[in-house]
Scaffold this motif. Structure first.
Motif, PDB file in Angstrom:
ATOM      1  N   THR A  17      -9.141  -4.737   5.375  1.00 35.19           N
ATOM      2  CA  THR A  17      -8.838  -4.418   3.972  1.00 35.19           C
ATOM      3  C   THR A  17      -8.428  -2.963   3.835  1.00 35.19           C
ATOM      4  OG1 THR A  17     -10.379  -6.111   3.222  1.00 35.19           O
ATOM      5  CG2 THR A  17      -9.756  -4.427   1.621  1.00 35.19           C
ATOM      6  N   ILE A  18      -9.163  -2.079   4.492  1.00 31.00           N
ATOM      7  CA  ILE A  18      -8.818  -0.649   4.441  1.00 31.00           C
ATOM      8  C   ILE A  18      -7.428  -0.416   5.027  1.00 31.00           C
ATOM      9  CG2 ILE A  18      -9.413   1.616   5.401  1.00 31.00           C
ATOM     10  CD1 ILE A  18     -12.372   0.748   5.134  1.00 31.00           C
ATOM     11  N   GLY A  19      -7.140  -1.052   6.154  1.00 27.15           N
ATOM     12  CA  GLY A  19      -5.808  -0.919   6.758  1.00 27.15           C
ATOM     13  C   GLY A  19      -4.721  -1.423   5.824  1.00 27.15           C
ATOM     14  N   GLY A  20      -4.966  -2.561   5.197  1.00 27.48           N
ATOM     15  CA  GLY A  20      -3.987  -3.108   4.260  1.00 27.48           C
ATOM     16  C   GLY A  20      -3.790  -2.216   3.044  1.00 27.48           C
ATOM     17  N   LEU A  21      -4.880  -1.666   2.542  1.00 30.96           N
ATOM     18  CA  LEU A  21      -4.773  -0.753   1.392  1.00 30.96           C
ATOM     19  C   LEU A  21      -3.985   0.502   1.755  1.00 30.96           C
ATOM     20  CD1 LEU A  21      -8.348  -1.006  -0.166  1.00 30.96           C
ATOM     21  CD2 LEU A  21      -6.195  -1.809  -1.160  1.00 30.96           C
ATOM     22  N   LEU A  22      -4.217   1.030   2.948  1.00 27.89           N
ATOM     23  CA  LEU A  22      -3.469   2.212   3.379  1.00 27.89           C
ATOM     24  C   LEU A  22      -1.978   1.907   3.518  1.00 27.89           C
ATOM     25  CD1 LEU A  22      -5.903   3.776   6.008  1.00 27.89           C
ATOM     26  CD2 LEU A  22      -5.268   4.732   3.791  1.00 27.89           C
ATOM     27  N   ILE A  23      -1.666   0.747   4.065  1.00 28.74           N
ATOM     28  CA  ILE A  23      -0.252   0.365   4.185  1.00 28.74           C
ATOM     29  C   ILE A  23       0.373   0.260   2.792  1.00 28.74           C
ATOM     30  CG2 ILE A  23       1.286  -1.553   4.778  1.00 28.74           C
ATOM     31  CD1 ILE A  23      -0.384  -1.975   7.283  1.00 28.74           C
ATOM     32  N   GLY A  24      -0.329  -0.421   1.890  1.00 25.38           N
ATOM     33  CA  GLY A  24       0.196  -0.571   0.523  1.00 25.38           C
ATOM     34  C   GLY A  24       0.334   0.762  -0.191  1.00 25.38           C
ATOM     35  N   ALA A  25      -0.669   1.626  -0.059  1.00 25.76           N
ATOM     36  CA  ALA A  25      -0.615   2.931  -0.718  1.00 25.76           C
ATOM     37  C   ALA A  25       0.502   3.788  -0.148  1.00 25.76           C
ATOM     38  CB  ALA A  25      -1.956   3.644  -0.571  1.00 25.76           C
ATOM     39  N   GLY A  26       0.654   3.755   1.159  1.00 23.24           N
ATOM     40  CA  GLY A  26       1.732   4.533   1.781  1.00 23.24           C
ATOM     41  C   GLY A  26       3.102   4.040   1.364  1.00 23.24           C
ATOM     42  N   LEU A  27       3.259   2.732   1.308  1.00 23.87           N
ATOM     43  CA  LEU A  27       4.535   2.152   0.888  1.00 23.87           C
ATOM     44  C   LEU A  27       4.821   2.487  -0.575  1.00 23.87           C
ATOM     45  CD1 LEU A  27       6.854   0.426   1.922  1.00 23.87           C
ATOM     46  CD2 LEU A  27       5.622  -1.592   1.149  1.00 23.87           C
ATOM     47  N   ALA A  28       3.792   2.380  -1.412  1.00 20.74           N
ATOM     48  CA  ALA A  28       3.968   2.707  -2.833  1.00 20.74           C
ATOM     49  C   ALA A  28       4.313   4.177  -3.009  1.00 20.74           C
ATOM     50  CB  ALA A  28       2.687   2.371  -3.599  1.00 20.74           C
ATOM     51  N   ASP A  29       3.669   5.035  -2.244  1.00 19.88           N
ATOM     52  CA  ASP A  29       3.960   6.466  -2.316  1.00 19.88           C
ATOM     53  C   ASP A  29       5.413   6.741  -1.937  1.00 19.88           C
ATOM     54  OD1 ASP A  29       3.116   8.991  -2.983  1.00 19.88           O
ATOM     55  OD2 ASP A  29       2.164   9.419  -1.056  1.00 19.88           O
ATOM     56  N   CYS A  30       5.898   6.057  -0.916  1.00 22.02           N
ATOM     57  CA  CYS A  30       7.302   6.233  -0.496  1.00 22.02           C
ATOM     58  C   CYS A  30       8.260   5.741  -1.580  1.00 22.02           C
ATOM     59  CB  CYS A  30       7.568   5.497   0.802  1.00 22.02           C
ATOM     60  SG  CYS A  30       6.863   6.286   2.244  1.00 22.02           S
ATOM     61  N   VAL A  31       7.956   4.591  -2.188  1.00 23.63           N
ATOM     62  CA  VAL A  31       8.834   4.040  -3.227  1.00 23.63           C
ATOM     63  C   VAL A  31       8.886   4.970  -4.428  1.00 23.63           C
ATOM     64  CG1 VAL A  31       9.090   2.129  -4.864  1.00 23.63           C
ATOM     65  CG2 VAL A  31       8.567   1.651  -2.469  1.00 23.63           C
ATOM     66  N   ILE A  32       7.735   5.483  -4.829  1.00 27.74           N
ATOM     67  CA  ILE A  32       7.700   6.418  -5.963  1.00 27.74           C
ATOM     68  C   ILE A  32       8.461   7.693  -5.616  1.00 27.74           C
ATOM     69  CG2 ILE A  32       6.156   7.895  -7.332  1.00 27.74           C
ATOM     70  CD1 ILE A  32       4.085   5.584  -7.138  1.00 27.74           C
ATOM     71  N   ALA A  33       8.314   8.171  -4.399  1.00 29.78           N
ATOM     72  CA  ALA A  33       8.978   9.407  -3.981  1.00 29.78           C
ATOM     73  C   ALA A  33      10.488   9.229  -3.881  1.00 29.78           C
ATOM     74  CB  ALA A  33       8.417   9.868  -2.649  1.00 29.78           C
ATOM     75  N   MET A  34      10.972   8.015  -3.706  1.00 27.65           N
ATOM     76  CA  MET A  34      12.418   7.788  -3.603  1.00 27.65           C
ATOM     77  C   MET A  34      13.112   8.063  -4.936  1.00 27.65           C
ATOM     78  SD  MET A  34      13.089   7.080  -0.537  1.00 27.65           S
ATOM     79  CE  MET A  34      14.346   5.954  -0.037  1.00 27.65           C
ATOM     80  N   LYS A  35      12.382   7.869  -6.047  1.00 28.95           N
ATOM     81  CA  LYS A  35      12.989   8.123  -7.359  1.00 28.95           C
ATOM     82  C   LYS A  35      13.263   9.615  -7.556  1.00 28.95           C
ATOM     83  CE  LYS A  35      11.093   4.097  -9.644  1.00 28.95           C
ATOM     84  NZ  LYS A  35      10.220   3.585 -10.683  1.00 28.95           N
ATOM     85  N   THR A  36      12.305  10.432  -7.095  1.00 33.23           N
ATOM     86  CA  THR A  36      12.468  11.886  -7.257  1.00 33.23           C
ATOM     87  C   THR A  36      13.007  12.530  -5.993  1.00 33.23           C
ATOM     88  OG1 THR A  36      10.196  12.270  -6.554  1.00 33.23           O
ATOM     89  CG2 THR A  36      10.577  12.012  -8.922  1.00 33.23           C
ATOM     90  N   PHE A  37      13.116  11.778  -4.982  1.00 34.98           N
ATOM     91  CA  PHE A  37      13.571  12.238  -3.668  1.00 34.98           C
ATOM     92  C   PHE A  37      12.774  13.450  -3.193  1.00 34.98           C
ATOM     93  CE2 PHE A  37      16.669  13.516  -0.358  1.00 34.98           C
ATOM     94  CZ  PHE A  37      16.752  12.300   0.276  1.00 34.98           C
ATOM     95  N   ASP A  38      11.443  13.333  -3.275  1.00 37.66           N
ATOM     96  CA  ASP A  38      10.525  14.375  -2.823  1.00 37.66           C
ATOM     97  C   ASP A  38      10.175  14.095  -1.361  1.00 37.66           C
ATOM     98  OD1 ASP A  38       8.603  16.310  -2.477  1.00 37.66           O
ATOM     99  OD2 ASP A  38       7.197  15.472  -3.947  1.00 37.66           O
ATOM    100  N   LEU A  39      10.723  14.913  -0.463  1.00 37.86           N
ATOM    101  CA  LEU A  39      10.525  14.676   0.970  1.00 37.86           C
ATOM    102  C   LEU A  39       9.063  14.825   1.387  1.00 37.86           C
ATOM    103  CD1 LEU A  39      13.669  16.371   2.539  1.00 37.86           C
ATOM    104  CD2 LEU A  39      13.220  13.954   2.202  1.00 37.86           C
ATOM    105  N   ASN A  40       8.335  15.742   0.770  1.00 37.60           N
ATOM    106  CA  ASN A  40       6.923  15.906   1.113  1.00 37.60           C
ATOM    107  C   ASN A  40       6.127  14.649   0.754  1.00 37.60           C
ATOM    108  OD1 ASN A  40       7.133  18.485   2.172  1.00 37.60           O
ATOM    109  ND2 ASN A  40       6.893  19.454   0.164  1.00 37.60           N
ATOM    110  N   GLN A  41       6.428  14.079  -0.416  1.00 46.14           N
ATOM    111  CA  GLN A  41       5.722  12.872  -0.834  1.00 46.14           C
ATOM    112  C   GLN A  41       6.122  11.687   0.051  1.00 46.14           C
ATOM    113  OE1 GLN A  41       6.123  11.973  -4.990  1.00 46.14           O
ATOM    114  NE2 GLN A  41       4.616  10.309  -4.916  1.00 46.14           N
ATOM    115  N   ILE A  42       7.382  11.621   0.438  1.00 47.88           N
ATOM    116  CA  ILE A  42       7.833  10.555   1.350  1.00 47.88           C
ATOM    117  C   ILE A  42       7.111  10.682   2.695  1.00 47.88           C
ATOM    118  CG2 ILE A  42       9.793   9.673   2.682  1.00 47.88           C
ATOM    119  CD1 ILE A  42      11.565  10.399   0.285  1.00 47.88           C
ATOM    120  N   ALA A  43       7.008  11.907   3.209  1.00 50.12           N
ATOM    121  CA  ALA A  43       6.324  12.134   4.482  1.00 50.12           C
ATOM    122  C   ALA A  43       4.851  11.751   4.368  1.00 50.12           C
ATOM    123  CB  ALA A  43       6.463  13.591   4.904  1.00 50.12           C
ATOM    124  N   ARG A  44       4.219  12.108   3.251  1.00 60.98           N
ATOM    125  CA  ARG A  44       2.812  11.748   3.040  1.00 60.98           C
ATOM    126  C   ARG A  44       2.665  10.223   2.994  1.00 60.98           C
ATOM    127  NH1 ARG A  44       1.375  14.265  -1.908  1.00 60.98           N
ATOM    128  NH2 ARG A  44       2.213  12.422  -2.915  1.00 60.98           N
TER     129      ARG A  44
END
Length: 116
Positions: A19-46
């Protein structure tokens, strides 16, 4: 030596870790998707780092499961081989006994008959 107290059953541990692994994958993917709107490279890397951590957890869990299955299979195979070895040794001993009996009979047949 005393064994550690297992308060949490093994299936619950596995489920929790997955569950923790799945949550991390989901959170990381969501963070990347959100960062694509603002094109924030630091947030994409995170986001990619978080995604990678979750993926690593799942891969390690899968490898652990596979390793346990492989060890179980190796132990079963080892037991089978030991039983086969015991049977082969029994056959070999039987063959030696039969061969010695054959040689004894052959020797008795070759001896001259003594008539008294």
């Amino acid at each position: 030596m005393k064994e550690p107290l297992n308060i949490i059953p093994e299936p619950w541990k596995r489920t929790g870790i997955l569950t923790i692994g799945g949550l991390l994958i989901g959170a990381g993917l969501a963070d990347c998707v959100i960062a694509m709107k603002t094109f924030d490279l630091n947030q994409i890397a995170r986001g990619l780092t978080i995604f990678s951590a979750g993926l690593t957890i799942l891969v390690v869990m899968d490898n652990s499961k596979t390793q346990k299955q492989t060890e179980k299979l190796q132990n079963e195979t080892q037991l089978r081989l030991e039983r086969i070895e015991d049977k082969l040794n029994a056959i070999h001993q039987s063959h030696q006994i039969t061969n010695s009996q054959y040689l004894e009979i052959k020797e008795l047949v070759r001896q001259p008959h003594s008539e008294n």
